[in-house]
Design a protein around this motif. Sequence first.
Motif, PDB file in Angstrom:
ATOM      1  N   HIS A  36       0.703  -1.318  -0.069  1.00 38.39           N
ATOM      2  CA  HIS A  36      -0.090  -0.003   0.046  1.00 38.39           C
ATOM      3  C   HIS A  36       0.861   1.308   0.054  1.00 38.39           C
ATOM      4  N   TYR A  37       2.129   1.272   0.579  1.00 35.33           N
ATOM      5  CA  TYR A  37       2.968   2.459   0.350  1.00 35.33           C
ATOM      6  C   TYR A  37       3.531   2.243  -0.954  1.00 35.33           C
ATOM      7  N   GLY A  38       3.778   1.291  -1.592  1.00 31.90           N
ATOM      8  CA  GLY A  38       4.517   1.159  -2.868  1.00 31.90           C
ATOM      9  C   GLY A  38       3.432   1.896  -3.802  1.00 31.90           C
ATOM     10  N   ASN A  65      13.681   1.006   8.074  1.00 36.21           N
ATOM     11  CA  ASN A  65      13.760   1.858   9.244  1.00 36.21           C
ATOM     12  C   ASN A  65      13.126   3.385   9.059  1.00 36.21           C
ATOM     13  N   GLU A  66      11.905   3.351   9.756  1.00 37.48           N
ATOM     14  CA  GLU A  66      11.122   4.584   9.521  1.00 37.48           C
ATOM     15  C   GLU A  66      11.970   5.636  10.438  1.00 37.48           C
ATOM     16  N   ARG A  67      12.333   5.316  11.569  1.00 34.86           N
ATOM     17  CA  ARG A  67      12.863   6.542  12.297  1.00 34.86           C
ATOM     18  C   ARG A  67      14.222   7.035  11.580  1.00 34.86           C
ATOM     19  N   THR A  83       5.852   6.858   5.704  1.00 35.54           N
ATOM     20  CA  THR A  83       6.064   6.201   6.992  1.00 35.54           C
ATOM     21  C   THR A  83       4.690   6.189   7.828  1.00 35.54           C
ATOM     22  N   SER A  84       4.565   4.898   8.468  1.00 41.74           N
ATOM     23  CA  SER A  84       3.549   5.071   9.496  1.00 41.74           C
ATOM     24  C   SER A  84       3.677   6.122  10.593  1.00 41.74           C
ATOM     25  N   THR A  85       2.759   6.506  11.352  1.00 44.74           N
ATOM     26  CA  THR A  85       3.109   7.398  12.501  1.00 44.74           C
ATOM     27  C   THR A  85       3.881   6.840  13.582  1.00 44.74           C
ATOM     28  N   GLU A 138      -1.983   6.044   4.644  1.00 39.65           N
ATOM     29  CA  GLU A 138      -2.761   5.074   5.666  1.00 39.65           C
ATOM     30  C   GLU A 138      -1.949   3.833   5.677  1.00 39.65           C
ATOM     31  N   ASN A 139      -1.793   3.378   6.935  1.00 41.65           N
ATOM     32  CA  ASN A 139      -1.245   2.025   7.042  1.00 41.65           C
ATOM     33  C   ASN A 139      -2.437   1.005   7.453  1.00 41.65           C
ATOM     34  N   GLY A 140      -3.269   1.198   8.160  1.00 38.07           N
ATOM     35  CA  GLY A 140      -4.519   0.431   8.179  1.00 38.07           C
ATOM     36  C   GLY A 140      -4.674   0.159   9.693  1.00 38.07           C
ATOM     37  N   PHE A 141      -5.862  -0.646   9.959  1.00 39.47           N
ATOM     38  CA  PHE A 141      -6.035  -1.049  11.367  1.00 39.47           C
ATOM     39  C   PHE A 141      -5.058  -2.168  11.763  1.00 39.47           C
ATOM     40  N   ARG A 142      -4.698  -2.009  12.833  1.00 37.52           N
ATOM     41  CA  ARG A 142      -3.645  -3.014  13.522  1.00 37.52           C
ATOM     42  C   ARG A 142      -4.132  -4.178  14.036  1.00 37.52           C
ATOM     43  N   HIS A 143      -3.843  -5.590  13.842  1.00 38.61           N
ATOM     44  CA  HIS A 143      -4.138  -6.807  14.326  1.00 38.61           C
ATOM     45  C   HIS A 143      -2.848  -7.377  14.783  1.00 38.61           C
ATOM     46  N   VAL A 162       5.443  -8.655  23.044  1.00 40.25           N
ATOM     47  CA  VAL A 162       4.879  -8.402  21.725  1.00 40.25           C
ATOM     48  C   VAL A 162       5.898  -7.079  21.276  1.00 40.25           C
ATOM     49  N   ARG A 163       6.291  -7.410  20.097  1.00 36.84           N
ATOM     50  CA  ARG A 163       7.084  -6.162  19.459  1.00 36.84           C
ATOM     51  C   ARG A 163       6.126  -5.109  19.112  1.00 36.84           C
ATOM     52  N   THR A 164       6.557  -3.770  19.388  1.00 36.26           N
ATOM     53  CA  THR A 164       5.601  -2.799  19.112  1.00 36.26           C
ATOM     54  C   THR A 164       6.553  -1.727  18.293  1.00 36.26           C
ATOM     55  N   MET A 165       6.172  -0.907  17.768  1.00 34.91           N
ATOM     56  CA  MET A 165       6.812   0.324  17.027  1.00 34.91           C
ATOM     57  C   MET A 165       7.430   0.931  18.192  1.00 34.91           C
ATOM     58  N   GLU A 166       8.167   1.849  17.881  1.00 33.48           N
ATOM     59  CA  GLU A 166       8.850   2.899  19.037  1.00 33.48           C
ATOM     60  C   GLU A 166       7.993   3.880  19.229  1.00 33.48           C
ATOM     61  N   ALA A 185      12.492  -1.312  15.433  1.00 34.30           N
ATOM     62  CA  ALA A 185      12.322  -0.666  14.080  1.00 34.30           C
ATOM     63  C   ALA A 185      11.871  -1.636  13.416  1.00 34.30           C
ATOM     64  N   PHE A 186      11.188  -1.730  12.320  1.00 33.38           N
ATOM     65  CA  PHE A 186      10.365  -2.741  11.497  1.00 33.38           C
ATOM     66  C   PHE A 186      11.519  -3.628  11.019  1.00 33.38           C
ATOM     67  N   SER A 187      12.741  -2.922  10.503  1.00 40.16           N
ATOM     68  CA  SER A 187      13.897  -3.820  10.066  1.00 40.16           C
ATOM     69  C   SER A 187      14.314  -4.698  10.922  1.00 40.16           C
ATOM     70  N   GLU A 202       2.356  -6.521  15.999  1.00 36.92           N
ATOM     71  CA  GLU A 202       0.751  -6.405  15.406  1.00 36.92           C
ATOM     72  C   GLU A 202       1.035  -5.263  14.403  1.00 36.92           C
ATOM     73  N   ASN A 203       0.305  -5.322  13.294  1.00 37.72           N
ATOM     74  CA  ASN A 203       0.482  -4.485  12.076  1.00 37.72           C
ATOM     75  C   ASN A 203      -0.816  -4.824  11.375  1.00 37.72           C
ATOM     76  N   PRO A 204      -1.490  -4.047  10.511  1.00 39.45           N
ATOM     77  CA  PRO A 204      -2.335  -3.853   9.508  1.00 39.45           C
ATOM     78  C   PRO A 204      -2.219  -5.437   8.539  1.00 39.45           C
TER      79      PRO A 204
HETATM   80  O1  EAX Z   1       4.769   1.140   8.264  1.00 38.95           O
HETATM   81  O2  EAX Z   1       6.846  -0.622  11.963  1.00 38.95           O
HETATM   82  C1  EAX Z   1       5.640  -1.127  11.739  1.00 38.95           C
HETATM   83  O3  EAX Z   1       5.064  -1.880  12.151  1.00 38.95           O
HETATM   84  C2  EAX Z   1       4.951  -0.249  10.594  1.00 38.95           C
HETATM   85  O4  EAX Z   1       3.648  -0.789  10.475  1.00 38.95           O
HETATM   86  C3  EAX Z   1       5.611  -0.794   9.163  1.00 38.95           C
HETATM   87  O5  EAX Z   1       6.678  -0.142   9.394  1.00 38.95           O
HETATM   88  C4  EAX Z   1       4.892  -0.157   8.095  1.00 38.95           C
END
Ligand code: EAX
Length: 322
Positions: A36-38, A65-67, A83-85, A138-143, A162-166, A185-187, A202-204
């Motif tokens: 969806h970002y592509g 690596n979004e940061r 990038t996601s928020t 938009e990234n989407g609703f996370r599950h 659970v891995r979360t984003m920063e 980071a996602f990486s 958790e991710n969309p």
């Molecule tokens: O923006 O880091 C994450 O889990 C984000 O959802 C992913 O990088 C897509």
Amino acid sequence: MRRTVLAAILAAAPGLAARAQTEITIQHPLPTANSHYGAGAMAFKETLEKLSNGKYHVTIQRNDNEREMIESVQIGTLDFTITSTGPVGNFVPEVRAVDVPFLFRDYAHARGALDSKVGQDILAKFPSKGLIGVIWMENGFRHLTNSRHEVHNPADVKGLKVRTMENQVHMRAFSTLGALPTPMAFSELIPALQQGTVDGQENPIPVIVANNIDQVQKFLTLTGHVYSPALLIGSPALWGRLSDADKAMFVQAATAARDANRAKVTADEQNGVAELRRRGMDVTTKVNTEEFQKALAPAFAQYEKDLDANTLRRLRDWKPAQ
Ligand code: EAX
């Protein structure tokens, strides 16, 4: 003398001025071909190159690596990122309000609220932090996914690493549920899941599908616990150099990016869960959302104190114009 030399150079290389192109680089963390970002990045590229008659040439790169990407945009070594928020609240604290669990009812609510005045008011906070918040995407609703067991209610989340984003807002939510939030980071995510450093993430759906997270996670629960916005963020170094006419072209390209990105999320939401089942994931669709919301009450109370309560109210109460 100089004028003559310049005239001679231009005469010697016809179309030199016309061929003068400005290179624009945009990075995002997902596979370009099928994400969806592509889809958004491709629409941005096609629209800007067409509108500018080739004055701008856009190169799309992947960087998971979004940061890092946000930092590069801030110092001007990268022109744009999608990038996601997730990490953005560490740069622009006002963005944290949009990361609150169960804030948005559905996609129409999230998209409408972010495109309305309250969403634009948050984008207006970016320039003072050395960033241009061009448009909400938009990234989407996370599950929630994990490798340990099915999750049906908050008690099943207790003890899961659970891995979360920063992202402070998300980390508070998972610790309130009794999980062990592990920000990264996602990486770093896939290796951490492969090595069992974390039990879940958790991710969309679009992110889970595009990155084959089903290959390292068995259980998927459609918690939809938080809507994950994305952003097209630009470099002030570039943005400040644009003429008003060119800026208008970039804004049109950004709008095309947002629309293509959201259309891909809608498509992925329709097909993604069936695809993940086909790939062998154990999918729990019936989730007692009220129980999760009740369990998160202490976190909600803290968010009202830590975040701008008025912004939260405006986002939560947004309704389409009658
Ligand atoms: O923006 O880091 C994450 O889990 C984000 O959802 C992913 O990088 C897509």
